[in-house]
Scaffold this active site. Structure first.
Site, PDB file in Angstrom:
ATOM      1  N   TYR A 290      44.837  46.447  48.945  1.00  0.00           N
ATOM      2  CA  TYR A 290      44.022  45.749  48.780  1.00  0.00           C
ATOM      3  C   TYR A 290      43.915  44.412  49.978  1.00  0.00           C
ATOM      4  O   TYR A 290      42.326  44.256  50.103  1.00  0.00           O
ATOM      5  CB  TYR A 290      43.591  45.797  47.053  1.00  0.00           C
ATOM      6  CG  TYR A 290      42.528  44.383  46.945  1.00  0.00           C
ATOM      7  CD1 TYR A 290      40.927  45.380  46.934  1.00  0.00           C
ATOM      8  CD2 TYR A 290      42.122  43.419  46.422  1.00  0.00           C
ATOM      9  CE1 TYR A 290      39.830  45.473  45.948  1.00  0.00           C
ATOM     10  CE2 TYR A 290      41.300  42.428  46.397  1.00  0.00           C
ATOM     11  CZ  TYR A 290      40.280  43.649  46.264  1.00  0.00           C
ATOM     12  OH  TYR A 290      38.913  43.016  45.334  1.00  0.00           O
ATOM     13  N   GLU A 291      44.637  43.891  49.835  1.00  0.00           N
ATOM     14  CA  GLU A 291      44.335  41.937  50.345  1.00  0.00           C
ATOM     15  C   GLU A 291      44.718  42.327  51.624  1.00  0.00           C
ATOM     16  O   GLU A 291      44.912  41.998  52.526  1.00  0.00           O
ATOM     17  CB  GLU A 291      45.625  40.911  49.729  1.00  0.00           C
ATOM     18  CG  GLU A 291      44.928  40.990  48.867  1.00  0.00           C
ATOM     19  CD  GLU A 291      46.576  39.325  47.692  1.00  0.00           C
ATOM     20  OE1 GLU A 291      47.679  39.470  48.147  1.00  0.00           O
ATOM     21  OE2 GLU A 291      45.581  39.498  46.604  1.00  0.00           O
TER      22      GLU A 291
ATOM     23  N   GLU B  89      51.934  35.268  39.789  1.00  0.00           N
ATOM     24  CA  GLU B  89      51.616  35.505  40.954  1.00  0.00           C
ATOM     25  C   GLU B  89      51.095  36.879  41.299  1.00  0.00           C
ATOM     26  O   GLU B  89      50.439  36.769  42.352  1.00  0.00           O
ATOM     27  CB  GLU B  89      52.515  36.147  41.741  1.00  0.00           C
ATOM     28  CG  GLU B  89      53.712  36.987  42.610  1.00  0.00           C
ATOM     29  CD  GLU B  89      54.208  35.844  43.851  1.00  0.00           C
ATOM     30  OE1 GLU B  89      54.015  34.662  43.774  1.00  0.00           O
ATOM     31  OE2 GLU B  89      53.648  36.648  44.891  1.00  0.00           O
TER      32      GLU B  89
ATOM     33  N   VAL C  11      45.321  45.083  37.913  1.00  0.00           N
ATOM     34  CA  VAL C  11      45.031  46.064  37.323  1.00  0.00           C
ATOM     35  C   VAL C  11      44.928  47.424  38.164  1.00  0.00           C
ATOM     36  O   VAL C  11      43.606  47.523  39.250  1.00  0.00           O
ATOM     37  CB  VAL C  11      44.126  45.940  36.740  1.00  0.00           C
ATOM     38  CG1 VAL C  11      43.169  47.659  35.368  1.00  0.00           C
ATOM     39  CG2 VAL C  11      43.994  45.332  35.155  1.00  0.00           C
TER      40      VAL C  11
ATOM     41  N   GLY D  41      37.542  47.682  35.367  1.00  0.00           N
ATOM     42  CA  GLY D  41      36.429  47.236  34.832  1.00  0.00           C
ATOM     43  C   GLY D  41      36.282  47.794  32.559  1.00  0.00           C
ATOM     44  O   GLY D  41      35.033  47.682  32.238  1.00  0.00           O
TER      45      GLY D  41
ATOM     46  N   GLY E 102      42.325  43.338  32.798  1.00  0.00           N
ATOM     47  CA  GLY E 102      42.520  42.081  33.321  1.00  0.00           C
ATOM     48  C   GLY E 102      42.521  40.913  32.322  1.00  0.00           C
ATOM     49  O   GLY E 102      43.805  40.267  32.325  1.00  0.00           O
TER      50      GLY E 102
ATOM     51  N   ASN F  14      38.187  37.387  47.675  1.00  0.00           N
ATOM     52  CA  ASN F  14      37.934  37.931  46.908  1.00  0.00           C
ATOM     53  C   ASN F  14      37.209  37.287  45.474  1.00  0.00           C
ATOM     54  O   ASN F  14      37.505  37.034  44.394  1.00  0.00           O
ATOM     55  CB  ASN F  14      39.711  37.777  46.497  1.00  0.00           C
ATOM     56  CG  ASN F  14      39.893  39.113  45.751  1.00  0.00           C
ATOM     57  OD1 ASN F  14      38.653  39.771  44.803  1.00  0.00           O
ATOM     58  ND2 ASN F  14      40.988  39.143  44.584  1.00  0.00           N
TER      59      ASN F  14
ATOM     60  N   TYR G 121      38.020  34.451  37.217  1.00  0.00           N
ATOM     61  CA  TYR G 121      38.449  33.259  37.235  1.00  0.00           C
ATOM     62  C   TYR G 121      37.670  32.022  36.916  1.00  0.00           C
ATOM     63  O   TYR G 121      37.677  30.952  35.804  1.00  0.00           O
ATOM     64  CB  TYR G 121      39.521  32.570  38.042  1.00  0.00           C
ATOM     65  CG  TYR G 121      40.440  33.857  37.783  1.00  0.00           C
ATOM     66  CD1 TYR G 121      41.342  34.010  37.505  1.00  0.00           C
ATOM     67  CD2 TYR G 121      41.205  34.154  39.246  1.00  0.00           C
ATOM     68  CE1 TYR G 121      42.572  34.952  37.256  1.00  0.00           C
ATOM     69  CE2 TYR G 121      41.969  35.421  39.636  1.00  0.00           C
ATOM     70  CZ  TYR G 121      42.835  34.727  38.247  1.00  0.00           C
ATOM     71  OH  TYR G 121      44.233  36.110  38.388  1.00  0.00           O
ATOM     72  N   LYS G 122      36.350  31.577  37.121  1.00  0.00           N
ATOM     73  CA  LYS G 122      35.526  30.784  37.111  1.00  0.00           C
ATOM     74  C   LYS G 122      34.930  30.966  35.340  1.00  0.00           C
ATOM     75  O   LYS G 122      34.541  29.895  34.943  1.00  0.00           O
ATOM     76  CB  LYS G 122      34.593  31.298  38.031  1.00  0.00           C
ATOM     77  CG  LYS G 122      34.240  30.246  39.442  1.00  0.00           C
ATOM     78  CD  LYS G 122      33.180  30.295  39.566  1.00  0.00           C
ATOM     79  CE  LYS G 122      33.319  30.261  41.367  1.00  0.00           C
ATOM     80  NZ  LYS G 122      32.449  29.362  42.599  1.00  0.00           N
TER      81      LYS G 122
END
Lengths: 147, 147
Positions: free
Chosen positions: B24-25, B81, B85, B91, B95, B122, B129-130
């Site tokens: 994914y990264e 780290e 999911v 969804g 997470g 991302n 996170y916000k």
């Protein structure tokens, strides 16, 4: 100049170096750590960090403070949290001696490599690290929550 | 859905999640870690990391892999780290459940806060996170040396 591992008696001088770097990095108000916390966290049964100090003229004039991290991509890594040489002793190779000793420590402790961070405007540090062949990733954002 | 600490028997599934995130990264070729290394490094006498797993339908579908760091400004920190999911279970709030459990772990282990990194593109992770009130520092560059 002499390099050695830090002892509990060094903590007040280590803390002064931490504060000197925080001022250089324009964020002294972000320091909530104290010498008492540093003593407890670094010199008990399960120390959270290690320190190599540089001594000259009977005082501590620089340090490398590090600990171990775990990369799910790379395995065990040494992380260099702070590499500091006090202002009046810069330009004499102390930073390089401390950095080289930290690389040795990473090898000795079976790390697969080492990591650190640098502020994007800290050109002298960036140029220094580039002499070691370092390339920098600039695409990561740092998030944190304070309790 | 069930959350629990990982056991050595989970390592092959943990490694699969690590590889899923690396793809994914966009950097699967950077993974030199192996299941054997993960087993040795995370489940011996001095484990380098801890893992909370999310189970559903009798398999591991997510994990939070963390360890402790030391901030000379803030003291003991939990570092997240990897929060992963697996794609088909996203969804559903897994997470968030894993992140909340990680915050609890940071409190339980007397950390002064927690930290993590996210790739600047991302957006789903950044938005997630916000919702916790996180602000991101974007001025740090990551350097590393591989041995």
């Amino acid at each position: 100049m002499n390099l050695r591992k830090a002892t509990p008696a060094d903590v007040p001088q280590l803390y002064n170096l931490v504060m000197e770097l925080a001022v250089y990095e324009k964020a002294p108000e972000q320091v909530s750590n104290t010498p008492e916390m540093m003593l407890r966290d670094g010199f008990g049964d399960n120390p959270l960090y290690g320190v190599i100090v540089a001594e000259a003229d009977d005082k501590i004039v620089g340090m490398s403070l590090y600990y171990f991290r775990y990369s799910t991509w790379k395995g065990k890594r040494l992380y260099l949290e702070d590499l500091i040489v006090t202002e009046s002793y810069r330009g004499k190779g102390l930073g390089k001696a401390l950095f080289d000793a930290t690389i040795e420590e990473a090898h000795r402790t079976h790390c697969t490599g080492m990591m650190w961070q640098v502020l994007d405007w800290n050109t002298p540090a960036i140029e220094f690290y580039k002499t070691y062949g370092t390339r920098f990733d600039t695409e990561w954002w740092n998030g944190h929550l304070d309790f």
